[in-house]
Design a protein around this motif. Structure first.
Motif: not given
Length: 402
Positions: A4-20
């Motif tokens: 039903x959804x796909x996350x699209x995250x902008x960035x490449x650091x620990x923030x991105x990895x943690x949310x992914x």
């Protein structure tokens, strides 16, 4: 649910990895992420479709990449999250132009700019009775004749971070801690000589090491009601020139009075989406003093998910499933870290060591970069190599506690 959804995250650091990781843990979904360089914890990850894109934070590039992914997953909702300050205004200015299947949980550009600009934010703090450090706002061209209503040490930082980093210079810092007025004048001159145009914030330095810092992470639903608040007691930060202030070790804590004050503020201004506040405890008067609000989840966001309150679930249940929800204020103790255990115990005051050991023994501790579902060997080796680099970084930048 993953269809039903796909996350699209902008960035490449620990923030991105943690949310992914949060999205993958909750829903088994693979995240699409756009970063500027083929490096960092996202590169080579099994749980992230990582795409390198130069000028990734420019408004037109953000719009182009969001449209590409929205078309690629036309049968799903695309949840867009910016994972750094440089992405926020680029997302906000494009909100009216995003395709219909895009969900971007952010306030308007006008409101966002008023919140992330520190001069305007402190005006709001005064209006809502939120304590902050004693502050002098310096405007370009004032010279050196101004008088400060407090004595040193002083903290000097830009009121507007994004344009500040657009004008790099060799000694540039996220924030400066200075002992004398002469040092303050010299830093002011250097910053403006290198092209920065906005105001500077000069503040009274609140005494105390990293363990006096706090972070409060929140999620506000589409109607502006706060659904989640989680306070973290920061035990250790990074101290490199560009990384100063980045959290390295956090234990969750419960401070209901502070949380209630921040909740009332967020709901009154009708904020939506993720937010986090940087706070420091001032032992001189026993008050928690707010430094800034970030209109996003912070780099250390997994301290919330690791404590049992998955940030991705709060977002999906609100914006995708439309479920009602009440306020959760976290109370349980949990340890989060992104540095090796040896670094944590070497640089954190001994008074916290027993609880740190107890939480680790109880399984109430996490390093978000070690995720069993991410099996790529090269990715694991890259993470391990970067973890060991922390020993050198701290040895060169951080004194051991007394």
């Amino acid at each position: 649910m993953e269809n039903r959804f796909v996350p699209l995250l902008l960035g490449a650091d620990i923030n991105v990895y943690s949310m992914a990781r949060a999205f993958h843990e909750a829903y088994g979904v693979k995240t699409v992420a756009y970063g500027m360089f083929p490096s960092g914890p996202c590169q080579g990850s099994d749980i992230i479709d990582y795409r390198v894109c130069p000028n990734n934070d420019a408004p037109d590039v953000v719009l182009s990449n969001v449209k590409k992914v929205a078309q690629e997953f036309a049968d799903r909702k695309v949840i867009v999250l910016g994972c750094g300050d440089n992405y926020l205004t680029s997302i906000a200015c494009n909100l009216p132009a995003f395709p219909e299947n895009v969900v971007a949980p952010y306030v308007s550009l006008e409101q966002m700019e008023g919140l992330i600009h520190k001069e305007r934010f402190y005006e709001l703090c005064d209006r809502y009775g939120i304590d902050h450090p004693a502050t002098y706002v310096y405007h370009k061209g004032e010279g050196h004749a101004f008088k400060l209503p407090f004595s040193g040490p002083y903290v000097v930082k830009p009121a507007e971070s994004a344009t500040y980093w657009d004008h790099p210079f060799p000694t540039q810092k996220k924030a400066y801690v200075l002992n004398t007025r002469e040092e303050v004048d010299a830093v002011i001159d250097e910053i403006y000589q290198n092209g920065y145009e906005d105001s500077l914030i000069i503040q009274d330095f609140i005494p105390g090491d990293d363990s006096f810092m706090r972070v409060v992470t929140n999620y506000s639903d589409r109607s502006g009601k706060v659904r989640l608040m989680c306070l973290g007691h920061v035990l250790l930060e990074e101290h490199t020139r560009h990384g100063i202030g980045n959290h390295a070790v956090i234990i969750t804590e419960h401070e209901p009075e502070l949380c209630e004050k921040l909740r009332a503020f967020l709901e009154d201004i009708q904020f939506t989406g993720f937010s986090n506040f940087d706070v420091k405890y001032d032992r001189r008067d026993g008050k928690y003093k707010v430094f800034e609000i970030n209109c996003r989840q912070g780099r250390s966001n997994y301290y919330v998910t690791g404590a049992g309150h998955n940030l991705a679930k709060y977002l999906v249940e609100d914006r995708i499933e439309g479920k009602p929800g009440s306020l959760t204020v976290t109370k349980n103790r949990h340890l989060w870290r992104v540095v090796p255990k040896g670094v944590a115990f070497r640089y954190i005051p001994e008074q916290y060591h027993d609880e740190m050991r107890a939480l680790m023994k109880a399984g109430a501790a996490v390093n978000p970069l070690y995720y069993k579902a991410d099996r790529n060997l090269l990715h694991k080796l890259r993470i391990l190599k970067d973890q060991w680099r922390y020993y050198q970084r701290y040895a060169s930048s951080t004194p051991k506690p007394c």
